[in-house]
Design an enzyme around this catalytic site. Structure first.
Site, PDB file in Angstrom:
ATOM      1  N   GLU A 487       0.763  -1.010  -0.034  1.00  0.00           N
ATOM      2  CA  GLU A 487      -0.045   0.136   0.020  1.00  0.00           C
ATOM      3  C   GLU A 487       0.922   1.367  -0.024  1.00  0.00           C
ATOM      4  OE1 GLU A 487      -3.008  -0.214  -0.720  1.00  0.00           O
ATOM      5  OE2 GLU A 487      -3.011  -2.420  -0.319  1.00  0.00           O
ATOM      6  N   HIS A 618     -14.607 -13.129 -12.073  1.00  0.00           N
ATOM      7  CA  HIS A 618     -13.685 -12.183 -12.609  1.00  0.00           C
ATOM      8  C   HIS A 618     -14.014 -11.536 -13.950  1.00  0.00           C
ATOM      9  CE1 HIS A 618     -10.931 -13.123  -9.143  1.00  0.00           C
ATOM     10  NE2 HIS A 618     -10.329 -11.980  -9.570  1.00  0.00           N
ATOM     11  N   ALA A 621     -18.756 -11.454 -14.379  1.00  0.00           N
ATOM     12  CA  ALA A 621     -19.513 -10.604 -13.685  1.00  0.00           C
ATOM     13  C   ALA A 621     -18.430  -9.544 -12.690  1.00  0.00           C
ATOM     14  CB  ALA A 621     -20.056 -11.437 -12.365  1.00  0.00           C
TER      15      ALA A 621
HETATM   16 ZN    ZN Z   1      -2.554  -2.944  -5.028  1.00  0.00          ZN
END
Ligand code: ZN
Length: 700
Positions: A487, A618, A621
């Site tokens: 992140e 994946h 939908a």
């Molecule tokens: Zn990522």
């Protein structure tokens, strides 16, 4: 503005939101105000385009006001969305749900405005105007035109009607597709009643299964306990996966596996026809928009230059993965044989024996490592790494910005000269009562130029770590550390941008198969021994993580990498074939395509009865249609980027700094202002190569 709105903190629309003052009752009035203003502005701009039909509008005439309008809506709505994720309450949720359709409605009106679309095209077609714009500005306009075209705005008459009908049907089909999977998954249950039936299953799996039984049981049934049962197992991942990995009952594993691969493939929840219809409609829609097929449409918005390039990349990875996968299978077979297994290993045996072999090779529990990773030590190590390679400094700045919870921290980022260039919030701990699970990076403020100066980018970094207990700091698992680095990588691209235009700054406007480059790049560092050790200090003894753990963590990364790689490649190939060469009206069915592709991309031959496609949400939908390859594409980019640091020498400080600065000035700085292939080449000096990924995964 009335008094009511001037005191509404959500209507400040500049700077860091006043998290301590925003209340659910502010949402409705703020959204109504900002949307009313936007509609007025949209009308003004549409009138302007009509009035100036003879002359081409400038960036200042059209794009700057459009951006200001989007910025204001996003400032309000992102703030609300952020609070919904980290400080949820029934009142806030209700306010969000009331306002959301209005936001969507006005958003569509703006993005699908025909006069604006025509004015944008006029700018692009005017050589003089176009030449005056920077590359970032040109990309912003080009993408706006492209997305409007993909929404069918440029179509007329019968073509437009047909396009709209297709979109409607596709949207219904994708809902039906995922509902069928849900319903069919729910409909299956395997209730076990004897100790013999649950042999091998760990406590957490038994607890979950006991709980599941109690939730579903009829009132006259006796209640279950984790030790005595009954236990209810389902095809949901948290129930299914541990069952396949731990159950010693081969017959029951087979039963579960067979149920899993036939989900949504028969009876009232059969997805077979829906799947073929979705593929046919996508192809028709693509032709209406002028594309050869849906794969071409999908690739038109991605970094990958074309279908051939994607096939090439997947193919390059295939042979080494297959070779490694076969070797892994041999090793697994002989391991199982040594442990007394007499069966020929098949689909429902592989997860079980792979887990046993893993325990044998890496005999440690993840819990054993947790005391080595106090969060403050991990953060210091991460910030020191950033200083070393990118040359910026992170400073704690708690108290300098309002926060939504007392545990939230605020940090500023400073360049070589000490000047503040960016900032981020870190919301480190789990708060199940009002905060969503998982980890993510989100935008608080984008970098942008305003009349009163440059606005610094600010990020939200959200984790769900364990809060400190007593006088001990929060302790992290290795997985959580890896996630934090991931992140933070997204955060770096947001915060290190030097683009002046908000819509191309940071991660904005970056093609989605390139967006995971900085995040996965950062993950590589936790597998670099010295960096990993720099993140550790035992909470009691202050000892660094012992070398044998470091070695095992690094080795575990490539355990069965061939098998894992093949799985992603197989899905990637199938997805691409179905949206490229496959003709739903032709002789082959989608299942035939699956059989054909799977027979060359798997270690075990595909089972004739495998109907996994009926639950491949994946691509049927979700947003991955003709885009599943992106997982591998981004991995290739991030591994290749990291290999530039390896080539420079991970222990050579000055070479690391030089490579790090180049990474910062290209991948992190250029954002969506330049095509990601150009950005990558500017960093690496060439196009991406699959070699580094193969090497990192231990496949060559
Ligand atoms: Zn990522």
């Amino acid at each position: 503005m009335s008094d009511k709105t001037t005191t509404n903190p959500l209507l400040r629309m500049a700077g860091i939101p006043a998290f301590d003052a925003i209340k659910p009752e502010h949402v409705g009035p703020a959204v109504d105000t900002v949307l009313a203003d936007a509609e007025k502005e949209l009308t003004r701009l549409e009138t302007l385009t009509a009035a100036s039909s003879a002359k081409v509008l400038t960036w200042e005439d059209l794009l700057a006001p459009l951006d200001e309008m989007d910025y204001r809506i996003e400032w309000v709505w992102n703030t609300v969305g952020h609070l919904l994720a980290v400080k949820n309450s029934p009142e806030l949720r209700a306010a969000y749900e009331t306002s959301q359709p209005k936001i969507v409605g006005v958003g569509l009106k703006i993005s699908q405005s025909l006069p604006i679309f025509r004015a944008l095209k006029a700018i692009k077609n005017d050589a003089v105007q176009w030449a005056k714009l920077t590359e970032a500005q040109q990309r912003i306009i080009t993408k706006k035109i492209q997305y409007t075209e993909l929404a069918g705005v440029g179509l007329e008459g019968a073509a437009k009607d047909r396009f709209n009908a297709i979109e409607q049907e596709l949207s219904k089909l994708s809902t039906t597709f995922s509902n069928n999977i849900l319903d069919d998954t729910k409909a299956f249950a395997m209730v076990l009643t004897t100790k013999e039936d649950v042999r091998g299953l760990p406590d957490h799996a038994l607890q979950l299964a006991s709980q599941a039984f109690n939730q579903a049981k009829k009132s006259e049934d006796p209640a279950s306990t984790p030790t005595t049962g009954p236990w209810k197992f389902s095809l949901d991942a948290p129930s299914y996966i541990p069952f396949l990995e731990f159950s010693e009952r081969r017959d029951l594993r087979e039963k579960m596996y067979r149920a899993y691969i036939s989900r949504a493939s028969q009876g009232t929840t059969d997805n077979t026809a829906h799947m073929h219809r979705i593929i046919a409609l996508r192809a028709e829609k693509s032709r209406l928009l002028g594309f050869k097929n849906f794969a071409s449409l999908s690739l038109s918005t991605k970094m990958a230059p074309g279908i051939e390039a994607v096939y090439k990349l997947l193919s390059e990875l295939k042979d080494p993965s297959l070779k490694a996968g076969n070797k892994e299978m041999e090793a697994l077979t002989s391991f199982a044989r040594d442990k007394g297994c007499k069966d020929q290993l098949t689909d429902w045996d592989v997860p079980y024996w792979a887990e046993r072999m893993k325990e044998d090779l890496f005999d440690f529990k993840e819990e054993d490592l947790i005391p080595f990773f106090p969060m403050p030590v991990v953060l210091d190590g991460l910030f020191a790494l950033c200083r070393k390679i990118f040359g910026f400094t992170v400073k704690a700045a708690d108290g300098q910005a309002p926060v939504w919870d007392q545990s939230v921290r605020y940090f500023t980022i400073h360049d070589d000269a000490g000047k503040e260039i960016a900032a981020f919030f870190l919301d480190p701990y789990s708060r199940p009562e009002n905060k969503r699970g998982g980890a993510w990076m989100n935008v608080c403020l984008d970098r942008r130029e305003t009349k009163s100066g440059l606005v610094h980018p600010i990020a939200y970094l959200i984790c769900n770590g364990t809060p400190p207990v007593g006088n001990k700091p929060s302790l992290m698992s290795f997985d959580q550390v890896r996630t934090l680095f991931h992140e933070f990588g997204h955060g770096l691209q947001h915060m290190m941008t030097n683009v002046r235009f908000r819509e191309a700054a940071g991660i904005n406007n970056v093609e989605w198969d390139a967006v995971e480059l900085p995040s996965q790049f950062m993950e590589n560092w936790v597998f670099h021994g010295p960096t990993l050790q720099s993140l550790t200090s035992h909470v009691d003894s202050k000892a660094k993580l012992p070398q044998h753990y470091v070695d095992k963590l690094i080795a575990a990364r490539t355990y069965r990498a061939g098998w894992a790689s093949l799985r992603q490649l197989q899905f990637g190939f199938i997805d691409l074939e179905l949206h490229d060469r496959f003709d739903p009206q032709g002789k082959e069915t989608a299942f035939d395509v699956y059989q054909r592709v799977a027979s060359t991309t798997g270690v075990l031959p595909p089972r004739a009865e495998n109907k996994f496609l009926c639950s491949f949400s994946h691509i049927f939908a979700g947003g991955y249609a003709a885009g599943y390859f992106s997982y591998k594409w981004a991995e290739v980019l991030s591994a290749d980027a990291f290999s530039a640091f390896e080539e420079a020498g991970l222990d050579n400080e000055s070479a690391l700094r030089e490579t790090g600065h180049r990474f910062r000035d290209t991948v992190l700085a250029l954002g969506g202002g330049k095509h990601p292939m150009e950005v990558f080449k500017a960093f690496r000096g060439r196009e991406p190569s699959t070699k580094a990924l193969l090497r990192h995964s231990g496949l060559i």
